[in-house]
Motif scaffolding. Structure first.
Motif, PDB file in Angstrom:
ATOM      1  N   ILE A 199       6.464  -3.595   6.024  1.00 52.25           N
ATOM      2  CA  ILE A 199       6.425  -2.206   5.567  1.00 52.25           C
ATOM      3  C   ILE A 199       6.888  -2.028   4.122  1.00 52.25           C
ATOM      4  O   ILE A 199       6.424  -1.131   3.414  1.00 52.25           O
ATOM      5  CB  ILE A 199       7.250  -1.306   6.515  1.00 52.25           C
ATOM      6  CG1 ILE A 199       6.940   0.171   6.227  1.00 52.25           C
ATOM      7  CG2 ILE A 199       8.741  -1.611   6.401  1.00 52.25           C
ATOM      8  CD1 ILE A 199       7.532   1.125   7.239  1.00 52.25           C
ATOM      9  N   LEU A 200       7.776  -2.895   3.638  1.00 56.28           N
ATOM     10  CA  LEU A 200       8.309  -2.728   2.286  1.00 56.28           C
ATOM     11  C   LEU A 200       7.238  -2.892   1.214  1.00 56.28           C
ATOM     12  O   LEU A 200       7.443  -2.497   0.059  1.00 56.28           O
ATOM     13  CB  LEU A 200       9.450  -3.712   2.035  1.00 56.28           C
ATOM     14  CG  LEU A 200      10.708  -3.521   2.886  1.00 56.28           C
ATOM     15  CD1 LEU A 200      11.751  -4.559   2.524  1.00 56.28           C
ATOM     16  CD2 LEU A 200      11.270  -2.111   2.713  1.00 56.28           C
ATOM     17  N   PHE A 201       6.095  -3.460   1.580  1.00 54.46           N
ATOM     18  CA  PHE A 201       5.014  -3.668   0.613  1.00 54.46           C
ATOM     19  C   PHE A 201       3.774  -2.853   0.957  1.00 54.46           C
ATOM     20  O   PHE A 201       2.681  -3.144   0.477  1.00 54.46           O
ATOM     21  CB  PHE A 201       4.675  -5.158   0.533  1.00 54.46           C
ATOM     22  CG  PHE A 201       5.824  -5.991   0.026  1.00 54.46           C
ATOM     23  CD1 PHE A 201       6.057  -6.113  -1.329  1.00 54.46           C
ATOM     24  CD2 PHE A 201       6.692  -6.614   0.916  1.00 54.46           C
ATOM     25  CE1 PHE A 201       7.128  -6.854  -1.801  1.00 54.46           C
ATOM     26  CE2 PHE A 201       7.759  -7.356   0.455  1.00 54.46           C
ATOM     27  CZ  PHE A 201       7.981  -7.482  -0.912  1.00 54.46           C
ATOM     28  N   LYS A 202       3.957  -1.818   1.747  1.00 51.55           N
ATOM     29  CA  LYS A 202       2.817  -1.007   2.178  1.00 51.55           C
ATOM     30  C   LYS A 202       2.518   0.181   1.255  1.00 51.55           C
ATOM     31  O   LYS A 202       1.466   0.804   1.387  1.00 51.55           O
ATOM     32  CB  LYS A 202       3.052  -0.490   3.609  1.00 51.55           C
ATOM     33  CG  LYS A 202       2.878  -1.554   4.687  1.00 51.55           C
ATOM     34  CD  LYS A 202       1.455  -2.079   4.713  1.00 51.55           C
ATOM     35  CE  LYS A 202       1.226  -3.055   5.850  1.00 51.55           C
ATOM     36  NZ  LYS A 202      -0.134  -3.628   5.816  1.00 51.55           N
ATOM     37  N   LEU A 203       3.420   0.513   0.331  1.00 50.51           N
ATOM     38  CA  LEU A 203       3.143   1.589  -0.629  1.00 50.51           C
ATOM     39  C   LEU A 203       3.555   1.113  -2.014  1.00 50.51           C
ATOM     40  O   LEU A 203       4.737   1.031  -2.335  1.00 50.51           O
ATOM     41  CB  LEU A 203       3.885   2.871  -0.260  1.00 50.51           C
ATOM     42  CG  LEU A 203       3.552   4.076  -1.153  1.00 50.51           C
ATOM     43  CD1 LEU A 203       2.082   4.470  -1.017  1.00 50.51           C
ATOM     44  CD2 LEU A 203       4.445   5.261  -0.824  1.00 50.51           C
ATOM     45  N   HIS A 204       2.559   0.787  -2.824  1.00 48.23           N
ATOM     46  CA  HIS A 204       2.774   0.223  -4.156  1.00 48.23           C
ATOM     47  C   HIS A 204       2.754   1.345  -5.192  1.00 48.23           C
ATOM     48  O   HIS A 204       1.919   2.248  -5.124  1.00 48.23           O
ATOM     49  CB  HIS A 204       1.663  -0.792  -4.444  1.00 48.23           C
ATOM     50  CG  HIS A 204       2.021  -1.804  -5.476  1.00 48.23           C
ATOM     51  ND1 HIS A 204       2.718  -2.957  -5.190  1.00 48.23           N
ATOM     52  CD2 HIS A 204       1.774  -1.840  -6.805  1.00 48.23           C
ATOM     53  CE1 HIS A 204       2.871  -3.668  -6.294  1.00 48.23           C
ATOM     54  NE2 HIS A 204       2.308  -3.002  -7.296  1.00 48.23           N
ATOM     55  N   SER A 220      -5.876  -1.707  13.118  1.00 49.21           N
ATOM     56  CA  SER A 220      -4.424  -1.698  12.953  1.00 49.21           C
ATOM     57  C   SER A 220      -4.054  -1.307  11.528  1.00 49.21           C
ATOM     58  O   SER A 220      -4.718  -1.691  10.558  1.00 49.21           O
ATOM     59  CB  SER A 220      -3.849  -3.087  13.247  1.00 49.21           C
ATOM     60  OG  SER A 220      -2.479  -3.158  12.874  1.00 49.21           O
ATOM     61  N   ALA A 221      -2.969  -0.561  11.395  1.00 53.34           N
ATOM     62  CA  ALA A 221      -2.455  -0.185  10.081  1.00 53.34           C
ATOM     63  C   ALA A 221      -2.024  -1.394   9.269  1.00 53.34           C
ATOM     64  O   ALA A 221      -1.902  -1.309   8.038  1.00 53.34           O
ATOM     65  CB  ALA A 221      -1.276   0.774  10.239  1.00 53.34           C
ATOM     66  N   GLU A 222      -1.825  -2.516   9.924  1.00 55.45           N
ATOM     67  CA  GLU A 222      -1.373  -3.720   9.236  1.00 55.45           C
ATOM     68  C   GLU A 222      -2.422  -4.262   8.259  1.00 55.45           C
ATOM     69  O   GLU A 222      -2.097  -5.013   7.338  1.00 55.45           O
ATOM     70  CB  GLU A 222      -1.009  -4.794  10.265  1.00 55.45           C
ATOM     71  CG  GLU A 222      -0.269  -5.984   9.695  1.00 55.45           C
ATOM     72  CD  GLU A 222       0.177  -6.948  10.771  1.00 55.45           C
ATOM     73  OE1 GLU A 222       0.664  -8.042  10.407  1.00 55.45           O
ATOM     74  OE2 GLU A 222       0.060  -6.615  11.963  1.00 55.45           O
ATOM     75  N   ASP A 244       1.580  -5.289  15.594  1.00 54.96           N
ATOM     76  CA  ASP A 244       2.538  -6.086  16.367  1.00 54.96           C
ATOM     77  C   ASP A 244       3.913  -6.102  15.725  1.00 54.96           C
ATOM     78  O   ASP A 244       4.894  -6.456  16.380  1.00 54.96           O
ATOM     79  CB  ASP A 244       2.026  -7.521  16.514  1.00 54.96           C
ATOM     80  CG  ASP A 244       0.812  -7.611  17.432  1.00 54.96           C
ATOM     81  OD1 ASP A 244       0.606  -6.668  18.220  1.00 54.96           O
ATOM     82  OD2 ASP A 244       0.079  -8.615  17.345  1.00 54.96           O
ATOM     83  N   SER A 245       3.986  -5.736  14.444  1.00 48.19           N
ATOM     84  CA  SER A 245       5.261  -5.800  13.733  1.00 48.19           C
ATOM     85  C   SER A 245       5.267  -4.784  12.592  1.00 48.19           C
ATOM     86  O   SER A 245       4.211  -4.436  12.049  1.00 48.19           O
ATOM     87  CB  SER A 245       5.486  -7.202  13.168  1.00 48.19           C
ATOM     88  OG  SER A 245       6.620  -7.240  12.320  1.00 48.19           O
ATOM     89  N   THR A 246       6.456  -4.324  12.230  1.00 43.44           N
ATOM     90  CA  THR A 246       6.616  -3.468  11.046  1.00 43.44           C
ATOM     91  C   THR A 246       7.231  -4.249   9.889  1.00 43.44           C
ATOM     92  O   THR A 246       7.655  -3.662   8.885  1.00 43.44           O
ATOM     93  CB  THR A 246       7.518  -2.255  11.361  1.00 43.44           C
ATOM     94  OG1 THR A 246       8.829  -2.724  11.712  1.00 43.44           O
ATOM     95  CG2 THR A 246       6.948  -1.424  12.499  1.00 43.44           C
ATOM     96  N   SER A 247       7.256  -5.561   9.992  1.00 46.95           N
ATOM     97  CA  SER A 247       8.003  -6.385   9.036  1.00 46.95           C
ATOM     98  C   SER A 247       7.466  -6.286   7.608  1.00 46.95           C
ATOM     99  O   SER A 247       8.200  -6.516   6.655  1.00 46.95           O
ATOM    100  CB  SER A 247       7.987  -7.849   9.485  1.00 46.95           C
ATOM    101  OG  SER A 247       6.660  -8.343   9.560  1.00 46.95           O
ATOM    102  N   ILE A 280       3.850   5.645   7.509  1.00 42.13           N
ATOM    103  CA  ILE A 280       3.382   4.263   7.639  1.00 42.13           C
ATOM    104  C   ILE A 280       4.073   3.576   8.805  1.00 42.13           C
ATOM    105  O   ILE A 280       3.439   2.875   9.608  1.00 42.13           O
ATOM    106  CB  ILE A 280       3.617   3.495   6.327  1.00 42.13           C
ATOM    107  CG1 ILE A 280       2.753   4.094   5.208  1.00 42.13           C
ATOM    108  CG2 ILE A 280       3.307   2.014   6.503  1.00 42.13           C
ATOM    109  CD1 ILE A 280       3.085   3.569   3.827  1.00 42.13           C
ATOM    110  N   LYS A 281       5.363   3.770   8.935  1.00 42.66           N
ATOM    111  CA  LYS A 281       6.122   3.136  10.012  1.00 42.66           C
ATOM    112  C   LYS A 281       5.618   3.598  11.382  1.00 42.66           C
ATOM    113  O   LYS A 281       5.465   2.791  12.308  1.00 42.66           O
ATOM    114  CB  LYS A 281       7.610   3.449   9.871  1.00 42.66           C
ATOM    115  CG  LYS A 281       8.505   2.769  10.912  1.00 42.66           C
ATOM    116  CD  LYS A 281       9.974   3.017  10.579  1.00 42.66           C
ATOM    117  CE  LYS A 281      10.897   2.244  11.522  1.00 42.66           C
ATOM    118  NZ  LYS A 281      10.941   2.846  12.857  1.00 42.66           N
ATOM    119  N   ARG A 282       5.316   4.878  11.489  1.00 41.54           N
ATOM    120  CA  ARG A 282       4.833   5.409  12.778  1.00 41.54           C
ATOM    121  C   ARG A 282       3.515   4.746  13.180  1.00 41.54           C
ATOM    122  O   ARG A 282       3.341   4.349  14.336  1.00 41.54           O
ATOM    123  CB  ARG A 282       4.685   6.927  12.677  1.00 41.54           C
ATOM    124  CG  ARG A 282       4.017   7.581  13.855  1.00 41.54           C
ATOM    125  CD  ARG A 282       4.347   9.075  13.915  1.00 41.54           C
ATOM    126  NE  ARG A 282       4.165   9.732  12.654  1.00 41.54           N
ATOM    127  CZ  ARG A 282       3.014  10.247  12.203  1.00 41.54           C
ATOM    128  NH1 ARG A 282       1.925  10.157  12.977  1.00 41.54           N
ATOM    129  NH2 ARG A 282       2.942  10.858  11.044  1.00 41.54           N
TER     130      ARG A 282
END
Length: 463
Positions: free
Chosen positions: A174-179, A358-360, A169-172, A160-162
């Motif tokens: 990421i902590l909520f991207k895998l539930h 975007s992955a976002e 524009d940001s990885t901020s 996910i980070k990659r």
């Protein structure tokens, strides 16, 4: 009455009960180590030992009642009263007040290190109890599960980070991207608590609430995982097929602010995105004070995710971020919680990128693949004895099966150190430098020697 869930004398493999009769005469100390011998990942996130120590080992864990119960049950199990080591356990009760004469040294929890390195060592501290080291192996080896889940979860995080770095524009966020959706799919509530807690080492979103309770109790966490209101198929289909749009509207009414997720594939996900969210309810979605998260839950994940994004984008509009990838409006997102694994996650994010998204825009939910489709051989975990002291003399011991040299075990006393290049290395045969040893005493003679917080674990495992 004590049970196998709270009596240490019952919480072992049956063959361990006879091992006190098998060591050489005058054996005084037995020293064992735990490691990953390789497997599906190149590194491990060590986690979960403190849970086992606090639950099973701290304080007086041996009582006369527990010894009596164990004696009775093991006699029935083996068909005689000659196997169970009643004398040894009574010695621990009388000499040590029921506290275990054991020292455990371990790498700090949350540490990320390559496989094929020592993670913890175990040794008895009373020469009358050399058999105790092996007795505890069964229980301590169960550290494989939280360590494997934490490692697996972190591998998802890397992917996910990659893609966030490439397309957002940001990885901020990421902590909520895998539930974590795994509570119902594991073997027991304890597995949900332990495995779900291991996932929370890397992420902050979970629906596995026992994991939250476990982290609070055993790692002094305050609130390590959060969730949002979300629908399921029963709450949507109860309205009837013709009234699905009313069910969707009810979600907007009941949860007028904040994040809210709505499963939208009960009948026709394309119509739900294009006509219901994207037309009938469009203005209400736009005016709502919060984020609507649309959830598809069937079909081929890569193609379904991209088609949903395209339909929602056509209805609500898109913008381009600084890297040139499409973004839905801030009040609209997608979550894919069906069929998520390391393989499918990569496929989905790659397909999104290839189609300019975007992955976002998307979060993910995972259950069975995250917490259940794992076993001890995923990372080839093993605990082996590498050193004994017999009649005051130290012996380096090991195994080297002619049929599988990959199972060759280490020799002697071990240290975990950083070499000149800053890489982890396990030193054998007592040849390491104890002043550089990264293994810390975490338990000794009934006492927890280091109480690691969940915040510390997360800091160690951070990417």
């Amino acid at each position: 009455m004590a049970t196998c869930y709270d009596n240490l004398l019952l919480a072992t493999d049956s063959y361990k009960v006879s091992h006190h009769l098998q060591y050489p005469p005058k054996t005084q100390f037995v020293y064992s180590y735990f490691e990953s011998r390789g497997g599906e990942f190149e590194e491990t996130v060590f986690f979960g030992l403190q849970y086992i120590i606090k639950k099973w080992l701290v304080g007086q864990v041996i009582t006369a009642e527990k010894i009596h119960q164990a004696k009775e049950l093991w006699q029935l199990h083996f068909g005689n009263n000659k196997i169970f080591n009643e004398k040894g356990w009574l010695h621990i009760l009388e000499k040590h007040g029921g506290k275990l004469p054991i020292e455990i040294k371990a790498v700090p929890e949350g540490t990320v290190l390559p496989t094929k390195n020592v993670l913890f060592t175990v040794e008895n501290t009373d020469p009358e109890c050399p058999w105790l080291t092996g007795w505890l192996e069964t229980l301590l080896v169960q550290t494989w599960y939280p360590t494997t889940v934490a490692t697996n979860s972190r591998e998802h995080k890397k992917i996910i980070k990659r893609y966030l770095e490439e397309t957002a524009d940001s990885t901020s966020g990421i902590l909520f991207k895998l539930h974590d959706f795994g509570c119902r799919g594991v073997t027991a509530m304890e597995a949900a608590a332990i495995g779900g807690m291991a996932h929370l080492v890397n992420f902050s979103g979970t629906d596995t609430f026992p994991a939250v309770c476990c982290a609070r109790q055993y790692y002094n966490a305050r609130m390590p995982g959060t969730s949002i209101p979300a629908s399921e198929h029963s709450t949507m289909t109860a309205w009837g097929k013709s009234a699905e749009v009313d069910a969707m509207g009810n979600m907007l009414n009941q949860f007028p602010t904040g994040l809210m997720a709505c499963v939208s594939d009960s009948f026709n996900i394309w119509e739900a995105c294009r006509d219901k969210w994207g037309n009938t309810l469009r203005d209400r979605v736009k005016k709502r004070d919060g984020v609507l998260v649309v959830r598809p839950d069937s079909g081929d994940p890569p193609s379904v995710v991209v088609k949903c994004l395209e339909l929602l984008g056509e209805a609500f509009g898109t913008t381009l971020n600084k890297k040139g990838y499409k973004m839905l409006p801030d009040y609209l997102r997608l979550i894919q919680g069906d069929g998520i694994s390391l393989v499918s996650l990569e496929r989905i994010l790659l397909h999104m990128k290839e189609n300019g998204w975007s992955a976002e825009n998307v979060a993910f939910g995972s259950g069975g693949s995250l917490l259940q489709k794992l076993n001890r051989d995923t990372l080839k975990f093993a605990c082996k004895c590498s050193s004994v002291v017999v009649d005051g003399k130290h012996r380096e011991i090991f195994k080297d099966p002619v049929t599988d040299h990959e199972k060759t075990s280490r020799k002697g006393r071990l240290t975990l150190e950083l070499n000149e290049e800053g890489h982890y290395v396990t030193k054998e045969r007592g040849e390491g430098d104890l002043t550089k040893d990264l293994l810390q005493t975490v338990f000794k003679n009934g006492q927890l020697m280091k109480d690691t917080s969940f915040a510390e674990v997360r800091e160690h495992a951070a990417i």
